[in-house]
Each structure stands twice: as structure tokens, then as C-alpha cells.
Design a protein around this motif. Structure first.
Motif, PDB file in Angstrom:
ATOM      1  N   ASP A 178      -8.158  -2.695   5.303  1.00 31.13           N
ATOM      2  CA  ASP A 178      -7.860  -3.509   4.375  1.00 31.13           C
ATOM      3  C   ASP A 178      -7.389  -2.576   2.778  1.00 31.13           C
ATOM      4  O   ASP A 178      -7.804  -3.469   2.326  1.00 31.13           O
ATOM      5  CB  ASP A 178      -8.920  -4.359   3.775  1.00 31.13           C
ATOM      6  N   ILE A 179      -7.311  -1.451   2.833  1.00 31.76           N
ATOM      7  CA  ILE A 179      -7.020  -0.601   2.216  1.00 31.76           C
ATOM      8  C   ILE A 179      -5.822  -0.583   1.840  1.00 31.76           C
ATOM      9  O   ILE A 179      -4.837  -1.038   2.383  1.00 31.76           O
ATOM     10  CB  ILE A 179      -7.356   0.488   2.592  1.00 31.76           C
ATOM     11  N   GLU A 180      -4.987  -1.285   0.208  1.00 25.99           N
ATOM     12  CA  GLU A 180      -4.505  -1.402   0.146  1.00 25.99           C
ATOM     13  C   GLU A 180      -3.399  -0.071  -0.562  1.00 25.99           C
ATOM     14  O   GLU A 180      -3.310   0.453  -1.810  1.00 25.99           O
ATOM     15  CB  GLU A 180      -3.733  -2.486  -1.434  1.00 25.99           C
ATOM     16  N   LEU A 181      -2.476   0.243   0.319  1.00 19.30           N
ATOM     17  CA  LEU A 181      -1.965   1.349   0.109  1.00 19.30           C
ATOM     18  C   LEU A 181      -0.091   0.981  -0.536  1.00 19.30           C
ATOM     19  O   LEU A 181       0.249   0.266   0.048  1.00 19.30           O
ATOM     20  CB  LEU A 181      -1.658   2.095   1.551  1.00 19.30           C
ATOM     21  N   PRO A 182      -0.228   2.234  -1.205  1.00 15.75           N
ATOM     22  CA  PRO A 182       0.720   1.893  -2.379  1.00 15.75           C
ATOM     23  C   PRO A 182       2.442   2.020  -1.350  1.00 15.75           C
ATOM     24  O   PRO A 182       2.260   2.972  -0.019  1.00 15.75           O
ATOM     25  CB  PRO A 182       0.973   2.932  -3.023  1.00 15.75           C
ATOM     26  N   ALA A 183       3.611   1.531  -1.186  1.00 18.05           N
ATOM     27  CA  ALA A 183       4.501   2.373  -0.480  1.00 18.05           C
ATOM     28  C   ALA A 183       5.043   3.585  -0.386  1.00 18.05           C
ATOM     29  O   ALA A 183       4.860   4.188  -1.335  1.00 18.05           O
ATOM     30  CB  ALA A 183       5.996   1.345  -0.486  1.00 18.05           C
ATOM     31  N   ILE A 184       5.833   3.861   0.775  1.00 16.47           N
ATOM     32  CA  ILE A 184       6.071   5.268   0.853  1.00 16.47           C
ATOM     33  C   ILE A 184       7.051   5.459   0.391  1.00 16.47           C
ATOM     34  O   ILE A 184       8.205   5.217   0.552  1.00 16.47           O
ATOM     35  CB  ILE A 184       5.796   5.892   2.418  1.00 16.47           C
ATOM     36  N   ALA A 185       6.755   6.203  -0.654  1.00 17.97           N
ATOM     37  CA  ALA A 185       8.338   6.874  -1.983  1.00 17.97           C
ATOM     38  C   ALA A 185       8.956   8.688  -1.184  1.00 17.97           C
ATOM     39  O   ALA A 185      10.026   8.571  -2.205  1.00 17.97           O
ATOM     40  CB  ALA A 185       7.566   7.289  -2.852  1.00 17.97           C
ATOM     41  N   LEU A 186       8.488   8.556  -0.265  1.00 16.72           N
ATOM     42  CA  LEU A 186       9.009  10.037   0.543  1.00 16.72           C
ATOM     43  C   LEU A 186      10.738   8.989   0.883  1.00 16.72           C
ATOM     44  O   LEU A 186      11.034   8.388   1.821  1.00 16.72           O
ATOM     45  CB  LEU A 186       8.755  10.327   0.894  1.00 16.72           C
ATOM     46  N   SER A 187      11.454   9.549   0.768  1.00 18.03           N
ATOM     47  CA  SER A 187      12.959   9.879   0.733  1.00 18.03           C
ATOM     48  C   SER A 187      13.248   9.785   2.469  1.00 18.03           C
ATOM     49  O   SER A 187      12.508  10.780   2.152  1.00 18.03           O
ATOM     50  CB  SER A 187      14.130  10.052  -0.242  1.00 18.03           C
ATOM     51  N   ASP A 188      14.426   8.876   2.273  1.00 20.43           N
ATOM     52  CA  ASP A 188      14.703   9.684   4.246  1.00 20.43           C
ATOM     53  C   ASP A 188      15.453  11.060   4.382  1.00 20.43           C
ATOM     54  O   ASP A 188      14.466  11.344   5.731  1.00 20.43           O
ATOM     55  CB  ASP A 188      16.017   8.672   5.088  1.00 20.43           C
TER      56      ASP A 188
END
Length: 552
Positions: free
Chosen positions: A62-72
Motif C-alpha cells: 500500500d506504500i505509494e512509491l514514486p515512479a522510477i526516474a532512472l533512464s533506460d
């Protein structure tokens, strides 16, 4: 050294493990703490708690995690040189340390920051490659050992960078012992028990046992200038270190093992305590000791904190200190005796009959062979008695040794029941200690009083020097509607007392983010400028542990 003992011996420490810490993501350790019934009764009476669990932990999913910002491109490059994890359990497990504020945020599912990935290199070459990629692509890197920081030291802040990774050193676990010189070369990712077990197999001990021992790492000990429970005798960790390897974005810095040198300012001391802001410590060379044949621990009681401090000061000036010297004030002693149950009640009655209704408990301990322990112990016992101390025998010492790593496990059940519980520590010269303790306790009681309920605040001295001693303070109060803000105000008030009293902002917890606002007042503007210049030289892109130590 016997003929069968090689000059240099390496120890296998098992298969390389993954990065997941052995602790619960929302608390300390992997087992439940046990609050004594008498302590719960005291908390009900003083703080008005019900004793029932009122502060549940959110489910991991249930923890709202931020989207992964690491580039491909970054993921591909990092995956080529190390193992990369982006799953929820690993990101959350590396999102914070173990301070009260960390735990409150985690339990509510609101960590201050979350890494975009957890990166686990296999060796020092992998660390070099990760830092090269991060410098080139502008990725913040937060070195991670045991994750036990209580001052925000491993919080994955990004600074000016768009993404951040937690650099877990779990696989750097080599152990090599040089028997001729009495030195062990230890991988930075080794946790305390693994390092001690490997050294014990070769007849040695490190002698470093901080309260975080079960989970903290060798690299963490070095990066934070850790102090152990027996550091009065064995020395602080920074005094044990005689060499190290540190990977920086500008190159690898190697401090060889040399008995002593006058070749300029100490690069070793520059790296020790740098908290991952100058480089990533990959290996530490430390002095080791033969496993002691005898460990003798015992208890004493004083009629006041002043009497106990006077005795410790005299011992320090006579160079007769035991290896362990832990003196609790009246309140901490009272709570400790409550925790001890029936044995504590018997001891309270005995001391009351001796005229000590508000005693201060001292634990003393010696390691060594039987002859040296006896030789060192006898003058200490004579001096303590001369200062009015009452001998309590070996039982209190044995109980302390058995339970010396237990306190962190009690925080989770306390928070469950709506109790704010946190610690702070400092060190000061002898003439300041007693007044400093009074003023810090008063500040915490003022700021942590909620609904007319005054917190319980106790303190102890546990690291003694010729010039003075450390002071470690524990506070327990009501959570209130905004416990993080409440503790932040209380900690700020206490830190102002420390600064105005000429004490240090931290004796062994390090700076991290929590103490960074006060560091300049301790070391001066030129000291801050020098640290920032070092950071620019070692880390031109500013990727290493943003926001820690110097706030930028």
C-alpha cells in the motif's frame, strides 16, 4: 604465532548474499521486542497510554512509491557492471535508516525519499564502474551498508540530480588477517557479527560492539567514526583503523598500513567520518586483538550522578579506566531496574536499605587474561569504594552483557502503543557534563510534553576520556498528532543547548542530515569551506550522498 599458523590467513565468509537487509523494512531487527510489565505500568501511569497497540504499520503493497526516474540507458549501463534491483521490497528497504522519524514515516507509508534502484556490485571494480556511470549520467549515489543510521545518513536524497541509486555493498565481504602485524583487512560490506565470527575463527576479536553491532557494517563503522560499548578500553573505530581503500569519482584513494607517519595531514582521518560524501569505502584495515581469556563485568551503585562522574574522572586521570564504564543517571537506572523485573525489585530494596533511594548504576568491565584483569580491576574497585560506591557483584554486569543489544528492539512495541521514543548523544568536558545533562533533559521535557504528560528522560555516560565523557540520552513521550514535527522541535531545542554549552553536536551517531544544520557552529565557516572543497575535488559532479554532512 605457532608454526601451524600462516603469516596471512584469508577466511571464507559464505556465499555472496543479496542486498536485502535482515531487518524489517518498518522497524529494527527481525524479531519482536519484549516490554517488561512493570515498564508498561509505568508508561500507563506517566503517559496515560492504554497499553494496547494503537499505531499500526501500513502494508508494504500500500506504500505509494514514486515512479522510477532512472533512464533506460542508465539501467542498461548499471546492469552491465552490477546487479540492479528495482522491485518494491528492495526500494523500500533502502529508503531510510532507523531513526524515530524514519520509522514513523515508513510505518505510515510516507518515506522521505525512495531510491530509483538498488545497485549491488560484486567487488571494488564494480564500485569503480558504478561511480563512473553515475558521474557521466548525473545519478546521485547513496552508499549503503547495514542501513542503521539514525541521523538520515542513508536517506536517498537526489540533490540536483534527476535520479538516485542506493549502492549496497553487501557483497564486499572479504576477510584477510595478517598475524605478524596484528591487522585484519575487512570488506566494507561485512556486518558486525560476520566480521567478529571470521576473526574469532582465527583467534582474534575486533573488540568493537556498538548497539547497532548485529546489523551495522564495517564500512559504516568507518564512515561514521563509530564508538563501541567497550571503546573506553579498545578505542573508537577510527582509532582501530590503520589503513583503508576508498573509491571516489576522481579515482581510488589507498591508505596503506604504516605504523605512523608525519607525511602531512592524515588522509585516513579525512575519509573516516566522511559519511559517503567523499568516496565509497571498500576495504578497512584494522588492528585486532587476541580473544580475551577472561571477561569480568560487575555492577556498582552511587548515590548521585555527580559522585559517579567524579569517580570516572579520577580513574581517567590516573589511567586506570576499565574497558567498559557505563554510568546511568537516576532516571535511566530506575527504568532499567523496572525492565529487570523481580531481580530489579530485589536490587531496589537492597539499595534502599543501604540508603540509596535514587541510585545511579555503574557497569564496569575488563577483558584480558586472568592476571591482567585482576591487576587492572583491583585499583578501580578501591577507588570506587573511596568515592562511596556500593558493590553489586557480577550479576548486574552479566545481565547487562546479555541484554546489551536489546534496546533498539523495544522501539517498535513502544511506537505500537503510541509512545514517541528517540535518543540523542554528545560529549563534553568534565566541568560541563552534569549541567549539560540537566539542561538537555529540561529542553526535551519542555518540548515533548503532550496533553500535560511529561516525558520520561534518562541518560548515561558510556565513553570516557581524560578530558571528559560522552552523554547518551533517551526520551519517551506521547506521539501526539504530528510526532515527526514534535521530535524535530525537541531535537532542535536540545541541539541548541549542546551548541551553547560547548559540547559536540554528535559523539558517535554522525552528522547525516539531522545534525548538518549545526555542523558549522562546531567546526566554523572555514571548516565547512574546507569540507566542501574536498567534496568538489573528490566528486566533481556532486553525486555522492547529497544533502549529508555539509548540506550541499
Amino acid at each position: 604465532m605457532t608454526e601451524a599458523m600462516p603469516a596471512v590467513a584469508a577466511v571464507a565468509t559464505g556465499e555472496p548474499r543479496g542486498p536485502a537487509p535482515p531487518m524489517r523494512w518498518w522497524g529494527w531487527g527481525d524479531k519482536d521486542g519484549d516490554l517488561a510489565p512493570a515498564v508498561l505500568d509505568e508508561l500507563r501511569l506517566t503517559l496515560g497510554i492504554s497499553g494496547e497497540a494503537v499505531n499500526p504499520v501500513i502494508a508494504l503493497e500500500d506504500i505509494e512509491l514514486p515512479a522510477i526516474a532512472l533512464s533506460d540507458d542508465a539501467r542498461v549501463a548499471l546492469s552491465a557492471v552490477a546487479t540492479v534491483y528495482t522491485d518494491r521490497p528492495q526500494r523500500v528497504a533502502h529508503a531510510a535508516g532507523k531513526s524515530f522519524s524514519d520509522l514513523i514515516r515508513l510505518r505510515a507509508g510516507k518515506p522521505l525519499a525512495v531510491p530509483d534502484a538498488v545497485v549491488v556490485p560484486a567487488d571494488e571494480a564494480g564500485v569503480v564502474a558504478v561511480l563512473e556511470i553515475a558521474s557521466r549520467l548525473g545519478i546521485a549515489v547513496i552508499p549503503f551498508g547495514g542501513g542503521t543510521s539514525v541521523v538520515g545518513g542513508v536517506t536517498p536524497l537526489r540533490g540536483e540530480h534527476s535520479s538516485a541509486i542506493s549502492l549496497d555493498l553487501a557483497r564486499l565481504t572479504s576477510v584477510t588477517v595478517d598475524h605478524i602485524n596484528g591487522v585484519a583487512h575487512l570488506g566494507a560490506g561485512l556486518r558486525g557479527p560476520a566480521a567478529e565470527s571470521a576473526l574469532n575463527d582465527l583467534g582474534h576479536t575486533l573488540g568493537h560492539f556498538p548497539q547497532s553491532f548485529e546489523y551495522a557494517s564495517i564500512g559504516g563503522f568507518a564512515a561514521t567514526r563509530s564508538a563501541g560499548q567497550a571503546s573506553t578500553g579498545y578505542g573508537r573505530f577510527d582509532e582501530m583503523v590503520c589503513g583503508l581503500r576508498c573509491v571516489t569519482p576522481s579515482g581510488t584513494l589507498v591508505v596503506p598500513v604504516i605504523p605512523s607517519t608525519a607525511a602531512g595531514p592524515s588522509l585516513r582521518q579525512m575519509i573516516l567520518g566522511s559519511e559517503g560524501t567523499l568516496g565509497v569505502i571498500t576495504e578497512v584495515s584494522v588492528r585486532v586483538h587476541r580473544i580475551p581469556a577472561v571477561q569480568w563485568y560487575e555492577g556498582w551503585a552511587f548515590d548521585s550522578l555527580e559522585s559517579g562522574l567524579a569517580a570516572l574522572r579520577r580513574l581517567a586521570h590516573r589511567e586506570e579506566l576499565p574497558d567498559v564504564a557505563r554510568l546511568s543517571d537516576e532516571e535511566e537506572t530506575r527504568l532499567s531496574l523496572l525492565m529487570a523485573g523481580s531481580q530489579g525489585a530485589l536490587l531496589r530494596r537492597y539499595l534502599s536499605l543501604r540508603g540509596l533511594n535514587d541510585p545511579c548504576l555503574l557497569i564496569t568491565g575488563w577483558d584480558g587474561d586472568a592476571q591482567s584483569v585482576s591487576r587492572r580491576r583491583d585499583p578501580v574497585r578501591r577507588l570506587l569504594r573511596a568515592h562511596g560506591a556500593i558493590s553489586l557483584g557480577k550479576r548486574p554486569g552479566a545481565a547487562w552483557r546479555k541484554h546489551r543489544f536489546d534496546s533498539p528492539y523495544l522501539r517498535d512495541p513502544l511506537i505500537d502503543r503510541g509512545v514517541l521514543v528517540e535518543t540523542l548523544e554528545t560529549a563534553a568536558t568534565w566541568e560541563r557534563l552534569h549541567g549539560l545533562r540537566h539542561d538537555v533533559v529540561a529542553a526535551l521535557q519542555r518540548e515533548l510534553t503532550v496533553d500535560g504528560r511529561t516525558p520520561l528522560v534518562g541518560a548515561h555516560v558510556s565513553h570516557v576520556y581524560p578530558e571528559g565523557a560522552s552523554l547518551y540520552i533517551t526520551a519517551m513521550g506521547l506521539l501526539g498528532p504530528d510526532p515527526v514535527a514534535t521530535w524535530s522541535r525537541a531535537k532542535a531545542a536540545a541541539c541548541e543547548v549542546l551548541m551553547s554549552s560547548g559540547a559536540t553536536i554528535t559523539h558517535h551517531h554522525a552528522v547525516g542530515t539531522d545534525h548538518a544544520p549545526w555542523l558549522e557552529r562546531e567546526i566554523g565557516s572555514r571548516g565547512i569551506a574546507a569540507l566542501r572543497a574536498l567534496r568538489r575535488e573528490m566528486d566533481p559532479q556532486g553525486i555522492l550522498n547529497p544533502g549529508k554532512l555539509t548540506e550541499g
